[in-house]
Structure formats: C-alpha cells, structure tokens
Write a protein that holds these residues in place. Structure first.
Motif, PDB file in Angstrom:
ATOM      1  N   LEU A  72      -4.584  -6.136  -4.760  1.00 39.48           N
ATOM      2  CA  LEU A  72      -5.507  -6.505  -5.839  1.00 39.48           C
ATOM      3  C   LEU A  72      -4.822  -6.338  -7.183  1.00 39.48           C
ATOM      4  CD1 LEU A  72      -8.956  -5.021  -4.806  1.00 39.48           C
ATOM      5  CD2 LEU A  72      -8.417  -7.410  -5.221  1.00 39.48           C
ATOM      6  N   ARG A  88      -4.057  -0.480   5.631  1.00 44.68           N
ATOM      7  CA  ARG A  88      -4.586  -1.740   6.159  1.00 44.68           C
ATOM      8  C   ARG A  88      -4.462  -1.796   7.676  1.00 44.68           C
ATOM      9  NH1 ARG A  88      -3.699  -7.271   6.875  1.00 44.68           N
ATOM     10  NH2 ARG A  88      -5.255  -8.511   5.780  1.00 44.68           N
ATOM     11  N   PRO A 119     -16.070 -10.274   5.519  1.00 35.98           N
ATOM     12  CA  PRO A 119     -15.852 -11.239   4.427  1.00 35.98           C
ATOM     13  C   PRO A 119     -16.943 -12.302   4.313  1.00 35.98           C
ATOM     14  CG  PRO A 119     -13.823 -10.904   5.642  1.00 35.98           C
ATOM     15  CD  PRO A 119     -14.911 -10.216   6.410  1.00 35.98           C
ATOM     16  N   ASP A 122     -19.353 -10.414   1.923  1.00 33.39           N
ATOM     17  CA  ASP A 122     -18.783  -9.667   0.799  1.00 33.39           C
ATOM     18  C   ASP A 122     -18.505 -10.622  -0.356  1.00 33.39           C
ATOM     19  OD1 ASP A 122     -17.553  -7.138  -0.244  1.00 33.39           O
ATOM     20  OD2 ASP A 122     -15.812  -8.463  -0.379  1.00 33.39           O
ATOM     21  N   LEU A 125     -14.988 -11.195  -3.624  1.00 39.39           N
ATOM     22  CA  LEU A 125     -13.623 -11.302  -3.115  1.00 39.39           C
ATOM     23  C   LEU A 125     -13.520 -11.613  -1.622  1.00 39.39           C
ATOM     24  CD1 LEU A 125     -11.972  -8.344  -5.053  1.00 39.39           C
ATOM     25  CD2 LEU A 125     -11.945 -10.780  -5.599  1.00 39.39           C
ATOM     26  N   GLN A 126     -14.619 -11.522  -0.905  1.00 43.94           N
ATOM     27  CA  GLN A 126     -14.645 -11.780   0.538  1.00 43.94           C
ATOM     28  C   GLN A 126     -13.590 -10.950   1.278  1.00 43.94           C
ATOM     29  OE1 GLN A 126     -14.385 -16.129   0.235  1.00 43.94           O
ATOM     30  NE2 GLN A 126     -16.456 -16.180   1.093  1.00 43.94           N
ATOM     31  N   GLN A 127     -13.610  -9.637   1.024  1.00 50.33           N
ATOM     32  CA  GLN A 127     -12.672  -8.726   1.668  1.00 50.33           C
ATOM     33  C   GLN A 127     -13.250  -8.179   2.963  1.00 50.33           C
ATOM     34  OE1 GLN A 127     -12.593  -6.243  -1.941  1.00 50.33           O
ATOM     35  NE2 GLN A 127     -10.394  -6.042  -1.505  1.00 50.33           N
ATOM     36  N   ASP A 131      -9.234  -4.562   4.146  1.00 54.26           N
ATOM     37  CA  ASP A 131      -8.738  -4.961   2.823  1.00 54.26           C
ATOM     38  C   ASP A 131      -9.317  -4.065   1.727  1.00 54.26           C
ATOM     39  OD1 ASP A 131      -7.024  -7.179   3.409  1.00 54.26           O
ATOM     40  OD2 ASP A 131      -8.806  -8.356   3.881  1.00 54.26           O
ATOM     41  N   LYS A 132     -10.589  -3.689   1.852  1.00 51.58           N
ATOM     42  CA  LYS A 132     -11.205  -2.794   0.867  1.00 51.58           C
ATOM     43  C   LYS A 132     -10.499  -1.438   0.852  1.00 51.58           C
ATOM     44  CE  LYS A 132     -15.791  -4.722   0.504  1.00 51.58           C
ATOM     45  NZ  LYS A 132     -15.621  -5.052  -0.899  1.00 51.58           N
ATOM     46  N   THR A 136      -6.435  -4.617  -0.919  1.00 53.20           N
ATOM     47  CA  THR A 136      -5.783  -5.920  -0.809  1.00 53.20           C
ATOM     48  C   THR A 136      -6.828  -7.019  -0.736  1.00 53.20           C
ATOM     49  OG1 THR A 136      -5.713  -5.746   1.626  1.00 53.20           O
ATOM     50  CG2 THR A 136      -3.752  -5.001   0.406  1.00 53.20           C
ATOM     51  N   VAL A 137      -6.355  -8.230  -0.873  1.00 54.76           N
ATOM     52  CA  VAL A 137      -7.218  -9.406  -0.742  1.00 54.76           C
ATOM     53  C   VAL A 137      -6.372 -10.524  -0.131  1.00 54.76           C
ATOM     54  CG1 VAL A 137      -6.739 -10.308  -3.065  1.00 54.76           C
ATOM     55  CG2 VAL A 137      -8.917 -10.821  -1.962  1.00 54.76           C
ATOM     56  N   VAL A 139      -5.489 -14.431  -0.099  1.00 57.04           N
ATOM     57  CA  VAL A 139      -5.577 -15.557  -1.021  1.00 57.04           C
ATOM     58  C   VAL A 139      -5.049 -16.821  -0.354  1.00 57.04           C
ATOM     59  CG1 VAL A 139      -5.406 -14.139  -3.095  1.00 57.04           C
ATOM     60  CG2 VAL A 139      -3.329 -15.045  -2.066  1.00 57.04           C
TER      61      VAL A 139
END
Length: 141
Positions: A72, A88, A119, A122, A125-127, A131-132, A136-137, A139
C-alpha cells in the motif's frame, strides 16, 4: 492443488495403516502422515509464493491475469519485502498447516474461503484478509 494432491497423497500413503472392514481394505493415514503432509504442502505453497512475489509481485497466475501484489502506497514495480511476504503467506497459506486434523482442517478451509471472498465486499481497495494483514493490495496492470 498439485502439491496437496500429489505430494500430500504420496506422503499420506507412505504413513498409513490398512484395515479390512466387511471384506474391503481401507488405507487410513496416520497422524504423522497427515502432519508431515500438511507441513510439506505448506512449505511448497509458501516457497512458490515467496520466490515469485518477492521478485516482481507476481505468481504465474497473476502474470496471466495481468495483476500484481504491491505494498500500500508503494511502487507498482518490483517485489515485496520479506516481512510483508511472511505476513501475507502466513495468513494465506497458514490454514494449510491445520490439515492434519479433520475438524481443524474444516475450520482452516472455512477461514480460507472467507479470506478469498473478502474482496467482494471490501471497499474501496477490495483487499483479502491476507492483504489487510500484510498491508498489500492487488492492482491491475
């Protein structure tokens, strides 16, 4: 799936006992076989994810889908650091370590299902949960 089905199957069958019930021979994996299988398959999944995502943020499937994992607020180019990847991978593949027990495996499977569906609801960011935790995310490229 390859690791779980093939390698896990080989390990479980190497550590199994055979019983005959009503004329049918049943092969049952021992606790040791299930535990070793869970650890080995976790290590395979973790190594695959670690080595590919640390290099450029993509596994083979992510390359095909033209997506990448990034920190992020970080750059879209390059991979992730070890600490981020450990978090992760721990949340993403950690439930695999519970596969040595039927009840714990079901709980781990339920968590994994919720994790990958997260996601869908969510926003923004649709994590996924992993990822939360890692910050991270994913893309699109």
């Amino acid at each position: 799936m390859v690791g779980y089905l093939i390698i896990g199957g080989i390990i479980r069958s190497a550590f199994s006992t055979e019983e005959t019930l009503f004329g049918v021979t049943i092969s049952t994996p021992t606790f040791a076989g299930m535990l070793i299988s869970a650890i080995v398959t976790f290590l395979l999944y973790a190594a695959y994810e670690f080595f590919l995502v640390s290099r450029d943020g993509q596994t083979i499937g992510k390359k095909v889908m033209k997506i990448r994992v990034v920190k992020l607020g970080g750059s879209v180019h390059g991979g992730l650091d070890t600490e981020t990847l450990a978090k992760r991978i721990g949340v993403l593949w950690g439930p695999q370590l519970l596969a040595f027990n039927v009840f714990l495996n079901a709980l781990g499977g339920l968590f994994s299902l919720v994790n990958v569906l997260w996601p869908l609801w969510d926003k923004p960011l649709q994590q996924a949960i992993h990822d939360k935790v890692a910050g991270t995310v994913v893309v699109k490229l």
